[in-house]
Write an enzyme that holds these catalytic residues in place. Structure first.
Site, mmCIF file in Angstrom:
data_model
loop_
_atom_site.group_PDB
_atom_site.id
_atom_site.type_symbol
_atom_site.label_atom_id
_atom_site.label_comp_id
_atom_site.label_asym_id
_atom_site.label_seq_id
_atom_site.Cartn_x
_atom_site.Cartn_y
_atom_site.Cartn_z
ATOM 1 C CE LYS A 219 9.019 -10.792 12.892
ATOM 2 N NZ LYS A 219 7.727 -10.946 13.612
ATOM 3 N N GLY A 271 5.052 -5.610 4.671
ATOM 4 C CA GLY A 271 4.606 -4.909 5.873
ATOM 5 C C GLY A 271 4.593 -3.413 5.639
ATOM 6 C CB SER A 272 4.554 -0.609 8.001
ATOM 7 O OG SER A 272 5.722 -0.872 8.743
ATOM 8 C CB THR A 273 6.194 2.505 3.876
ATOM 9 O OG1 THR A 273 5.256 2.018 2.895
ATOM 10 C CG2 THR A 273 7.276 3.302 3.177
ATOM 11 C CB ILE A 275 9.026 -2.215 9.233
ATOM 12 C CG1 ILE A 275 8.321 -1.785 10.532
ATOM 13 C CG2 ILE A 275 9.930 -3.408 9.510
ATOM 14 C CD1 ILE A 275 9.222 -1.368 11.672
ATOM 15 N N GLY A 276 9.892 -1.347 6.224
ATOM 16 C CA GLY A 276 10.560 -1.672 4.954
ATOM 17 C C GLY A 276 11.815 -0.825 4.759
ATOM 18 C CD GLU A 424 -1.039 0.842 4.078
ATOM 19 O OE1 GLU A 424 -0.029 0.840 4.801
ATOM 20 O OE2 GLU A 424 -1.221 0.024 3.165
HETATM 21 P P1 NDP Z 1 4.965 -3.919 10.537
HETATM 22 O O1 NDP Z 1 5.586 -3.473 9.279
HETATM 23 O O2 NDP Z 1 5.555 -3.491 11.829
HETATM 24 O O3 NDP Z 1 4.894 -5.527 10.599
HETATM 25 C C1 NDP Z 1 5.147 -6.399 9.537
HETATM 26 C C2 NDP Z 1 6.135 -7.481 9.946
HETATM 27 O O4 NDP Z 1 7.395 -6.884 10.221
HETATM 28 C C3 NDP Z 1 5.753 -8.224 11.215
HETATM 29 O O5 NDP Z 1 6.186 -9.565 11.116
HETATM 30 C C4 NDP Z 1 6.564 -7.501 12.267
HETATM 31 O O6 NDP Z 1 6.807 -8.253 13.428
HETATM 32 C C5 NDP Z 1 7.855 -7.261 11.518
HETATM 33 N N1 NDP Z 1 8.697 -6.208 12.081
HETATM 34 C C6 NDP Z 1 8.332 -5.181 12.897
HETATM 35 N N2 NDP Z 1 9.405 -4.418 13.181
HETATM 36 C C7 NDP Z 1 10.459 -4.964 12.541
HETATM 37 C C8 NDP Z 1 11.833 -4.637 12.444
HETATM 38 N N3 NDP Z 1 12.344 -3.563 13.060
HETATM 39 N N4 NDP Z 1 12.639 -5.428 11.704
HETATM 40 C C9 NDP Z 1 12.157 -6.503 11.073
HETATM 41 N N5 NDP Z 1 10.864 -6.865 11.127
HETATM 42 C C10 NDP Z 1 10.014 -6.104 11.838
HETATM 43 O O7 NDP Z 1 3.450 -3.514 10.496
HETATM 44 P P2 NDP Z 1 2.487 -3.204 11.744
HETATM 45 O O8 NDP Z 1 1.980 -4.493 12.212
HETATM 46 O O9 NDP Z 1 3.174 -2.336 12.756
HETATM 47 O O10 NDP Z 1 1.349 -2.344 11.060
HETATM 48 C C11 NDP Z 1 1.510 -0.943 10.950
HETATM 49 C C12 NDP Z 1 0.977 -0.444 9.645
HETATM 50 O O11 NDP Z 1 1.711 -1.024 8.581
HETATM 51 C C13 NDP Z 1 -0.461 -0.836 9.352
HETATM 52 O O12 NDP Z 1 -1.353 0.045 9.934
HETATM 53 C C14 NDP Z 1 -0.478 -0.756 7.858
HETATM 54 O O13 NDP Z 1 -0.682 0.570 7.457
HETATM 55 C C15 NDP Z 1 0.902 -1.206 7.450
HETATM 56 N N6 NDP Z 1 0.953 -2.620 7.064
HETATM 57 C C16 NDP Z 1 1.057 -2.921 5.757
HETATM 58 C C17 NDP Z 1 1.049 -4.235 5.358
HETATM 59 C C18 NDP Z 1 1.130 -4.603 3.928
HETATM 60 O O14 NDP Z 1 0.678 -5.690 3.570
HETATM 61 N N7 NDP Z 1 1.713 -3.794 3.095
HETATM 62 C C19 NDP Z 1 0.914 -5.329 6.313
HETATM 63 C C20 NDP Z 1 0.889 -4.912 7.681
HETATM 64 C C21 NDP Z 1 0.893 -3.600 8.014
HETATM 65 P P3 NDP Z 1 5.842 -8.071 14.708
HETATM 66 O O15 NDP Z 1 4.492 -8.484 14.275
HETATM 67 O O16 NDP Z 1 6.456 -8.994 15.683
HETATM 68 O O17 NDP Z 1 5.934 -6.629 15.105
#
Ligand code: NDP
Length: 516
Positions: A219, A271-273, A275-276, A424
């Site tokens: 995804k 992704g973000s902590t 959601i992790g 962050e």
């Molecule tokens: P998210 O963690 O929300 O997004 C990362 C991925 O997770 C996207 O594909 C997103 O889908 C998906 N996602 C969102 N919600 C869920 C869920 N409940 N269950 C499963 N998958 C999910 O990051 P954001 O885009 O909201 O960014 C927010 C902050 O996170 C940034 O400001 C940054 O600080 C941090 N971040 C860190 C990253 C890294 O590489 N470590 C990368 C991106 C963000 P969708 O796009 O459809 O929401």
């Protein structure tokens, strides 16, 4: 074909490209005290014609392009112009289930039992096609994400291909990667990736999974689905058996439906902590394997014996690369007190030369922020930095009238308690703190809930080794920053997640090891 802005329509561009003074004074050119000679970089736009963007994209399930089960779509836009790029099918939980079933069938029927040397041929083919179509991928990635073309062209796409080359080499050598053990694939891998390195994160996840014999449901992030959908075309071109790779764009909730689908054996998330943590809860109590690559707040430590000019380049690369939207960005500069003043002076001089603007212009150093939401988050944290009393600095530079742009930003006199030192930001914002002794540097560097990366700048090898042992960071760069290689593992401690991607460690995350 999506309607594109023409050269003359490009927002905020007076000359059709990036337009700014480079900050040099005429006297510094030996031209005397006469009137300043304003000069501008001639625009060097990469052609948009190298990639065909379709009006609509479906989900890629079982080797086919299919609509979402409820027919819904969403729009992906160009963050540099705010113009629509394409309508993309918006997967539902039922579509995720369909994709998992397709991946399971492909695992059982072909991929899971295919000899490694045969799997390798497909991976080599994918690597080769990525290289052949690299311009197409680079332009598409820059348009959909906002990153400068010179980064997508020179970093994202070549590194993505390199990951496929590298893991192709392992596919028939798993017995050497894990001597004395039998490496079995886990089955179906659910992979959720972010928007900051869309194609590269796909490669980090898909290449080792396929090399080890797993099939994949991926995804992409909702703001950057296009390079993953172009990758679906690469899978077709490589004759990959249907269902081995499935690409299903959709919102976060649907991502969770993928994670909790009982047909999934392994979950990999970047992704973000926040959601992790939700994902970790979602797989708790199951047999699913999990790797999490989350946020960071890296310290980039500069000692007084470091070559300052090189360190300045490393600092700039550490925080302004990819608009600072990098999990391992060197967002906290720790400067030894005795050199902080000359270092900041050099840094400000260097910031005056950074070109912000059209991501497709080959001169651009800092492109567009990925989304309005992310721009708002950066703006909010920068305002917090000002309100909490840190000294704020931005170079004077024009920004395009439309699009999500943010000037490179520097905060000095930052305290450890400030939000800009703790949270962050994920934007082009550097917070400068100081230290006196190596122990104080270690203490400040480790004073964060994250533990993804760090940098050290010093002339002394022994100091590098001593520091590395004490730093709680998954990656520590010495006299460089943000260097990546497919052979090298990457991952974090603490709230930066667990598991490693890259190298043999990255393979390990996709196999079950059994005794012979
Ligand atoms: P998210 O963690 O929300 O997004 C990362 C991925 O997770 C996207 O594909 C997103 O889908 C998906 N996602 C969102 N919600 C869920 C869920 N409940 N269950 C499963 N998958 C999910 O990051 P954001 O885009 O909201 O960014 C927010 C902050 O996170 C940034 O400001 C940054 O600080 C941090 N971040 C860190 C990253 C890294 O590489 N470590 C990368 C991106 C963000 P969708 O796009 O459809 O929401």
């Amino acid at each position: 074909m999506a309607r594109m802005a023409t050269e003359t329509e490009r927002p905020g561009s007076r000359t059709g490209g990036v337009s700014r003074s480079n900050g040099s004074s005429p006297s510094s050119w030996g031209l005397g005290d006469g009137a300043a000679i304003p000069w501008e970089y001639a625009p060097a736009p990469e052609s948009r014609d190298v990639v065909t963007i379709k009006d609509r994209y479906g989900l890629f399930i079982g080797g086919k392009d299919v609509a979402a089960s409820d027919g819904q779509t969403f729009m992906t836009i160009n963050p540099a112009t705010e113009e629509p790029l394409a309508q993309v099918a918006r997967a539902t939980a039922a579509d995720m289930d369909k994709a998992v079933r397709a991946a399971r069938t492909a695992f059982r029927k072909s991929w899971g039992s295919m000899p490694g040397r045969e799997r390798a041929k497909y991976l080599f083919r994918i690597a080769r096609i990525l290289q052949e179509r690299s311009r197409e991928f680079a332009v598409l990635e820059s348009m959909d994400s906002g990153k400068p073309i010179k980064e997508s062209r020179d970093v994202d796409v070549p590194l993505a291909a390199a990951h496929f080359w590298y893991y192709a080499g392992w596919a028939d050598k798993l017995e050497y990667a894990f001597p004395g053990r039998v490496a079995k694939p886990l089955g179906v891998a659910a992979q959720i990736i972010p928007w900051n390195f869309p194609l590269l994160m796909l490669a980090w996840k898909v290449a080792p999974a396929l090399a080890a014999g797993n099939t994949v449901v991926l995804k992409p992030a909702s703001t950057t689905p296009l390079s993953a959908l172009l990758f679906a075309d690469v899978c077709r071109q490589a004759d990959l058996p249907p269902g081995v790779v499935n690409i299903v764009p959709g919102p976060g909730e649907v991502g969770m439906a993928l994670v909790t689908n009982p047909g999934v054996d392994k979950v990999a998330f970047t992704g973000s902590t926040d959601i992790g943590k939700k994902i970790a809860k979602g797989v708790a109590g199951t047999n699913k394997a999990l790797t999490l690559e989350l946020g960071g707040k890296a310290a980039n430590i500069v000692f007084d014996d470091a070559p300052l000019d090189q360190a300045v380049e490393g600092i700039v690369n550490g925080i302004y690369f990819n608009q600072g939207e990098v999990c391992c960005a060197g967002s906290r500069l720790l400067a030894q007190e005795s050199i902080v003043e000359p270092l900041i002076e050099k840094l400000k001089d260097r910031l005056a030369t950074i070109r912000v603007g059209d991501p497709l212009d080959k001169n651009t150093d800092v492109g567009a922020i990925n989304s309005r939401q992310q721009l708002e988050k950066i703006t909010e944290l920068v305002e917090a930095g000002k309100a909490e009393g840190a000294d704020f600095y931005q170079p004077a530079c024009d920004l395009p009238d439309r699009g999500y742009f943010f000037r490179p930003t520097l905060f000095t006199n930052v305290a450890q308690s400030h939000r800009i030192a703790k949270e962050e930001i994920f934007g082009p914002v550097l917070s400068v703190l100081t230290f006196r002794t190596p122990d104080e540097a270690v203490e400040k560097a480790n004073n964060t809930p994250y533990g993804l990366s760090a940098g050290i700048w010093t002339d002394k090898g022994s100091r590098i080794l001593a520091m590395v042992r004490k730093m709680k960071a998954g990656v520590v760069w010495a006299n460089t920053f943000n260097r990546f290689d497919p052979t090298s593992p990457f991952g974090g401690y603490k709230e930066s997640g667990y598991g490693r991607e890259g190298g043999m460690h990255g393979l390990h995350a996709y196999v079950r090891l059994e005794d012979r």
